[in-house]
Motif scaffolding. Structure first.
Motif, PDB file in Angstrom:
ATOM      1  N   GLU A 144      35.343  33.588  28.278  1.00 49.90           N
ATOM      2  CA  GLU A 144      34.942  34.869  27.693  1.00 49.90           C
ATOM      3  C   GLU A 144      35.566  35.074  26.310  1.00 49.90           C
ATOM      4  O   GLU A 144      34.958  35.691  25.440  1.00 49.90           O
ATOM      5  CB  GLU A 144      35.323  36.017  28.635  1.00 49.90           C
ATOM      6  N   SER A 201      33.656  32.700  23.851  1.00 52.54           N
ATOM      7  CA  SER A 201      32.305  33.167  23.515  1.00 52.54           C
ATOM      8  C   SER A 201      32.316  34.468  22.713  1.00 52.54           C
ATOM      9  O   SER A 201      31.291  34.858  22.162  1.00 52.54           O
ATOM     10  CB  SER A 201      31.501  33.379  24.799  1.00 52.54           C
ATOM     11  N   ARG A 246      32.954  37.337  24.152  1.00 53.85           N
ATOM     12  CA  ARG A 246      32.644  38.421  25.101  1.00 53.85           C
ATOM     13  C   ARG A 246      33.870  39.289  25.385  1.00 53.85           C
ATOM     14  O   ARG A 246      33.743  40.501  25.604  1.00 53.85           O
ATOM     15  CB  ARG A 246      32.112  37.819  26.398  1.00 53.85           C
ATOM     16  N   GLN A 260      34.230  41.922  22.803  1.00 54.58           N
ATOM     17  CA  GLN A 260      33.131  42.872  22.954  1.00 54.58           C
ATOM     18  C   GLN A 260      33.443  43.876  24.059  1.00 54.58           C
ATOM     19  O   GLN A 260      33.221  45.089  23.892  1.00 54.58           O
ATOM     20  CB  GLN A 260      31.835  42.131  23.284  1.00 54.58           C
ATOM     21  N   ASP A 261      33.953  43.387  25.183  1.00 56.07           N
ATOM     22  CA  ASP A 261      34.274  44.276  26.306  1.00 56.07           C
ATOM     23  C   ASP A 261      35.415  45.223  25.947  1.00 56.07           C
ATOM     24  O   ASP A 261      35.421  46.380  26.375  1.00 56.07           O
ATOM     25  CB  ASP A 261      34.652  43.451  27.537  1.00 56.07           C
ATOM     26  N   PRO A 269      28.465  40.830  17.594  1.00 58.94           N
ATOM     27  CA  PRO A 269      29.052  39.711  18.345  1.00 58.94           C
ATOM     28  C   PRO A 269      29.550  38.572  17.458  1.00 58.94           C
ATOM     29  O   PRO A 269      30.548  37.926  17.791  1.00 58.94           O
ATOM     30  CB  PRO A 269      27.909  39.253  19.258  1.00 58.94           C
TER      31      PRO A 269
END
Length: 227
Positions: A128, A131, A133, A136-137, A157
């Protein structure tokens, strides 16, 4: 940088960090004020170099009482680093020989390097983080961003992917900075900017001040190793 100068610089920075931390609790519950009031006083004495060995010992005792009060380091990494610096400084001021004082202070520098490297290593094996992610979270769901407007960064992103990789590569490559004085100064300056950004974006202001307090030990150790 001499050992004495590095110790004193660390004491001043640690005192400033403790003054900030304890001031936040003076408007809190009564039992917090009882612990943080003396801590404020001791931090002030440490700042001006008054009875330093005894003041450090007093701060260790208060630190242990705070661990009991909050059932551990309630503020996570910044509290752990606070105790690490405090214990290493106390050992360096109380140990009988300069050689053992150097060992105690060098331990702090070593732990600082390990902290950055392990932090990067944990991230880089996480898909994560690789990538983008994870960041982002953080921006989309966590309570950390200090402004709702910052949450819009979750919709970029590519930017967050680049930011994530910049952080991971910097952290895992941080130990290489020890091979050059110039590289180490640049690395510490970059790390300070990283912690400042976290303070501005996520409100993690304690991490900025307490991590800076550990930097003199690494500057001293790098110069000591070269000599």
């Amino acid at each position: 940088m001499s050992l004495e100068l590095a110790l004193r610089a660390t004491e001043v920075l640690l005192a400033l960090a403790f003054l900030q931390q304890s001031a936040e609790h003076m408007a809190g519950f009564r039992d917090e004020q009882i612990l943080h009031g003396p801590r404020l006083l001791l931090a002030g004495l440490l700042l001006f170099g008054i009875a330093t060995p005894w003041v450090l010992l007093g701060l260790v005792i208060v630190g242990l009482l705070l661990l009991q009060r909050f059932q551990g380091p309630y503020n996570g990494g910044s509290d752990k680093m606070s105790l690490l610096i405090l214990c290493c400084l106390t050992a360096a001021r109380w140990l009988p020989s300069e050689q053992w004082q150097e060992y105690a202070f060098a331990y702090l520098a070593g732990q600082l390097v390990i902290c950055y490297f392990i932090s990067g290593q944990v991230k880089i094996v996480n898909p994560e983080w690789r990538s983008g992610r994870a960041l982002q979270d953080v921006f989309r769901f966590s309570a950390y961003p200090v402004s709702e407007g910052l949450r819009r960064l979750a919709d970029r992103p590519r930017l967050l992917w680049a930011m994530g990789w910049a952080v991971m590569l910097f952290e895992v490559l941080f130990p290489l900075a020890l091979f050059s004085r110039e590289a180490l100064v640049l690395a510490l300056f970059t790390a300070a900017l990283f912690h400042l950004a976290n303070a501005c974006l996520f409100g993690l202001n304690r991490f900025f001040w307490i991590w800076l307090a550990a930097y003199p030990s690494l500057l001293w150790l790098q110069e000591r190793a070269v000599l």
